[in-house]
Design an enzyme around this catalytic site. Structure first.
Site, PDB file in Angstrom:
ATOM      1  N   ASP A 193       0.848  -1.249   0.198  1.00 56.76           N
ATOM      2  CA  ASP A 193      -0.160  -0.031  -0.119  1.00 56.76           C
ATOM      3  C   ASP A 193       0.857   1.384   0.223  1.00 56.76           C
ATOM      4  O   ASP A 193       0.526   2.310  -0.584  1.00 56.76           O
ATOM      5  CB  ASP A 193      -0.893  -0.048   1.329  1.00 56.76           C
ATOM      6  CG  ASP A 193      -1.838  -1.176   1.402  1.00 56.76           C
ATOM      7  OD1 ASP A 193      -2.398  -1.558   0.321  1.00 56.76           O
ATOM      8  OD2 ASP A 193      -2.004  -2.034   2.291  1.00 56.76           O
ATOM      9  N   HIS A 220      -5.480  -3.639   5.578  1.00 60.31           N
ATOM     10  CA  HIS A 220      -5.189  -3.815   4.272  1.00 60.31           C
ATOM     11  C   HIS A 220      -6.148  -4.384   3.406  1.00 60.31           C
ATOM     12  O   HIS A 220      -6.227  -5.741   3.079  1.00 60.31           O
ATOM     13  CB  HIS A 220      -3.848  -4.766   4.241  1.00 60.31           C
ATOM     14  CG  HIS A 220      -3.496  -5.126   2.843  1.00 60.31           C
ATOM     15  ND1 HIS A 220      -2.972  -4.319   1.988  1.00 60.31           N
ATOM     16  CD2 HIS A 220      -3.545  -6.375   2.028  1.00 60.31           C
ATOM     17  CE1 HIS A 220      -2.786  -4.816   0.638  1.00 60.31           C
ATOM     18  NE2 HIS A 220      -3.322  -6.052   0.950  1.00 60.31           N
TER      19      HIS A 220
HETATM   20  N1  LIG Z   1      -0.361  -8.627   1.906  1.00 60.42           N
HETATM   21  C1  LIG Z   1      -0.556  -8.065   0.618  1.00 60.42           C
HETATM   22  O1  LIG Z   1      -0.298  -6.744   0.519  1.00 60.42           O
HETATM   23  C2  LIG Z   1      -0.697  -9.030  -0.443  1.00 60.42           C
HETATM   24  C3  LIG Z   1      -0.890 -10.333  -0.071  1.00 60.42           C
HETATM   25  N2  LIG Z   1      -1.265 -11.154  -1.178  1.00 60.42           N
HETATM   26  C4  LIG Z   1      -1.873 -12.441  -0.634  1.00 60.42           C
HETATM   27  O2  LIG Z   1      -0.610 -13.538  -0.587  1.00 60.42           O
HETATM   28  C5  LIG Z   1      -1.351 -14.749  -1.007  1.00 60.42           C
HETATM   29  C6  LIG Z   1      -0.248 -15.427  -1.832  1.00 60.42           C
HETATM   30  O3  LIG Z   1      -0.531 -14.952  -3.333  1.00 60.42           O
HETATM   31  P1  LIG Z   1       0.241 -15.399  -4.693  1.00 60.42           P
HETATM   32  O4  LIG Z   1       1.490 -15.870  -4.455  1.00 60.42           O
HETATM   33  O5  LIG Z   1      -0.158 -14.581  -5.911  1.00 60.42           O
HETATM   34  O6  LIG Z   1      -0.845 -17.128  -4.414  1.00 60.42           O
HETATM   35  P2  LIG Z   1      -0.112 -18.210  -5.194  1.00 60.42           P
HETATM   36  O7  LIG Z   1      -1.314 -19.232  -5.362  1.00 60.42           O
HETATM   37  O8  LIG Z   1       0.511 -17.990  -6.711  1.00 60.42           O
HETATM   38  O9  LIG Z   1       0.956 -19.076  -4.288  1.00 60.42           O
HETATM   39  C7  LIG Z   1       0.463 -19.366  -2.767  1.00 60.42           C
HETATM   40  C8  LIG Z   1       1.362 -20.511  -2.581  1.00 60.42           C
HETATM   41  O10 LIG Z   1       1.113 -20.864  -1.265  1.00 60.42           O
HETATM   42  C9  LIG Z   1       1.218 -22.187  -1.213  1.00 60.42           C
HETATM   43  N3  LIG Z   1       0.453 -22.885  -0.111  1.00 60.42           N
HETATM   44  C10 LIG Z   1      -0.625 -23.123  -0.145  1.00 60.42           C
HETATM   45  N4  LIG Z   1      -1.130 -23.960   1.074  1.00 60.42           N
HETATM   46  C11 LIG Z   1       0.220 -23.958   1.749  1.00 60.42           C
HETATM   47  C12 LIG Z   1       0.604 -24.491   2.925  1.00 60.42           C
HETATM   48  N5  LIG Z   1      -0.111 -24.938   3.852  1.00 60.42           N
HETATM   49  N6  LIG Z   1       1.814 -24.359   3.223  1.00 60.42           N
HETATM   50  C13 LIG Z   1       2.774 -23.591   2.592  1.00 60.42           C
HETATM   51  N7  LIG Z   1       2.386 -23.215   1.197  1.00 60.42           N
HETATM   52  C14 LIG Z   1       1.049 -23.308   0.883  1.00 60.42           C
HETATM   53  C15 LIG Z   1       0.590 -22.656  -2.775  1.00 60.42           C
HETATM   54  O11 LIG Z   1       1.065 -24.124  -2.889  1.00 60.42           O
HETATM   55  C16 LIG Z   1       1.050 -21.805  -3.512  1.00 60.42           C
HETATM   56  O12 LIG Z   1       2.404 -22.139  -4.094  1.00 60.42           O
HETATM   57  C17 LIG Z   1      -2.683 -14.700  -1.126  1.00 60.42           C
HETATM   58  O13 LIG Z   1      -3.474 -14.777  -0.039  1.00 60.42           O
HETATM   59  C18 LIG Z   1      -2.696 -13.181  -1.644  1.00 60.42           C
HETATM   60  O14 LIG Z   1      -4.073 -12.726  -1.332  1.00 60.42           O
HETATM   61  C19 LIG Z   1      -0.980 -10.801  -2.612  1.00 60.42           C
HETATM   62  C20 LIG Z   1      -0.800  -9.627  -2.710  1.00 60.42           C
HETATM   63  C21 LIG Z   1      -0.526  -8.567  -1.808  1.00 60.42           C
HETATM   64  O1  LIG Z   2      -5.809  -7.345  -3.804  1.00 60.30           O
HETATM   65  C1  LIG Z   2      -5.360  -8.669  -3.730  1.00 60.30           C
HETATM   66  O2  LIG Z   2      -6.005  -9.610  -3.330  1.00 60.30           O
HETATM   67  C2  LIG Z   2      -3.875  -8.742  -3.127  1.00 60.30           C
HETATM   68  C3  LIG Z   2      -3.321  -7.640  -2.215  1.00 60.30           C
HETATM   69  O3  LIG Z   2      -3.581  -7.598  -1.306  1.00 60.30           O
HETATM   70  C4  LIG Z   2      -2.881  -6.426  -2.885  1.00 60.30           C
HETATM   71  O4  LIG Z   2      -2.645  -6.484  -3.926  1.00 60.30           O
HETATM   72  O5  LIG Z   2      -2.861  -5.309  -2.371  1.00 60.30           O
END
Ligand SMILES: NC(=O)C1=CN([C@@H]2O[C@H](COP(=O)(O)OP(=O)(O)OC[C@H]3O[C@@H](n4cnc5c(N)ncnc54)[C@H](O)[C@@H]3O)[C@@H](O)[C@H]2O)C=CC1
Ligand SMILES: O=C([O-])CC(=O)C(=O)O
Length: 356
Positions: A193, A220
């Protein structure tokens, strides 16, 4: 890569980093690249990434491998980590890399970690809110945090998995039950953010992005993301309409990416960048670098809510000081009032889930 190209990449990244909200010089991927080739004089630090084979996990693994503060990089996922680890470990930087897969290797992945970064879980698709991820991600986060309590109870935890407004309270409850909770060591990563607010502000104010600082407070998700453009530096004479538009774009930044990716997930590359900067700030704090300040969603007493994102001073024990909000514009005061009920509900939902 030729030396000149490398220098130019490092310069670009260095400019980006100097715009951090840190009151000292803040870390960044700039540093990560530039110092990758310097000495190994920093203390040993083990970093574990849980969800390391995912969209965020892979580029985050790359950026952490480039960070000279990391001596050991542990990559854990339910599948795919041997490949990611084999790939990343060929990079000629300090960190020793190991890949771990499935439950039975989670303990090894975590043991001795100073910092655990959690981007494990499902991302959004168009039309979903972050809260729609709760049913899947709450359970993932709960079980990973139980393992952290068992294998590396003193580690700092950087929670990326959504919905952050609920996953951080879940983690806190799991740690409390295990008797390992230290509020200074648990961080919801809201750095993306801040990254977005800086980028959008620089574009509108026509100031060099490398010079920009903008704190982002609250939580967030949607309106709980409250950028404080009245605190933005360098100062610019933006109209009320401009500030409203910048605020809305920052709040909707995640959705903008989700829609553009059209079903193929949410922000991964910008999140890896933001996650790497925040992790680097945590490591700098642990190493005793003074005045490292970044925004994060932490246990807090600056409002009536038990968790709130604001500037946090990072130190040897984690969050050494949670900084107050400072004076707000009328528009920001309104935004703060509007976000409180939603943020409260999300926090309570997490606490309830963890105690079921
Ligand atoms: N805090 C923030 O600003 C943001 C948060 N996110 C969040 O981050 C998370 C991940 O997003 P992506 O990497 O795009 O998803 P993705 O689906 O590409 O990767 C997630 C990974 O987590 C793994 N996974 C699932 N269960 C697991 C477990 N029990 N132990 C270890 N690994 C496990 C999957 O195998 C996968 O490789 C989502 O919840 C998303 O909403 C995404 C962008 C920004
Ligand atoms: O928007 C989403 O789901 C992933 C996220 O938290 C971000 O990009 O800020």
């Amino acid at each position: 890569m030729k030396a000149s190209m490398l220098r130019s990449a490092a310069t670009t990244l260095r400019r980006a980093s100097s715009s951090s909200s840190s009151s000292s010089s803040s870390p960044s991927s700039t540093h990560l690249l530039r110092r990758s080739f310097s000495s190994d004089s920093n203390p040993d630090r083990k970093v574990a990434v849980l969800g390391a084979a995912g969209g965020i996990g892979q580029p985050l693994a790359l950026l952490m491998k480039l960070n000279p503060l990391v001596s050991s990089l542990s990559l854990y996922d339910i599948f795919g980590t041997p490949g990611v680890a084999a790939d990343v470990c060929h990079i000629n930087t300090r960190a020793q890399v190991a890949g771990f897969m499935r439950d039975e290797q989670l303990g090894m992945a975590l043991r001795g970690a100073d910092l655990v970064i959690i981007p494990a879980g499902v991302p959004r698709k168009p039309g979903m809110s972050r809260d729609d991820l709760f049913n899947t991600n709450a359970g993932i986060v709960k079980s990973l945090c139980s393992a952290i309590a068992e294998y590396c109870p003193n580690a700092l935890v950087n929670m990326i998995s959504n919905p952050v407004n609920s996953t951080v309270p879940i983690a806190a409850e799991v740690f409390k039950k295990a008797g390992t909770y230290d509020e200074k060591k648990l961080f919801g990563v809201t750095m993306l953010d801040v990254v977005r607010a800086k980028t959008f502000y620089a574009g509108k104010a026509k100031v060099p992005v490398a010079d920009v600082n903008v704190p982002v407070v609250g939580g967030h998700a949607g309106i709980t993301i409250l950028p404080l453009f009245s605190h933005a530096t360098p100062k610019a004479n933006l109209s009320d309409e401009d500030i409203k538009a910048l605020t809305k774009r920052t709040q909707d930044g995640g959705t903008e990416v989700v829609e553009a990716k059209a079903g193929k997930g949410s922000a991964t590359l910008s999140m890896a960048y933001a996650g790497a900067i925040f992790a680097d700030a945590c490591l700098k704090g642990l190493n005793g670098v003074p005045n490292v300040v970044e925004c994060s969603f932490v246990q807090s007493t600056i409002t009536e809510l038990p968790f709130f994102a604001s500037k946090v001073r990072l130190g040897k024990n984690g969050a050494e000081e949670v900084l107050g909000l400072g004076p707000l514009s009328d528009y920001e005061k309104q935004g703060l009032e509007s976000l409180m009920p939603e943020l409260k509900t999300s926090i309570e939902k997490g606490i309830r889930f963890a105690n079921q």
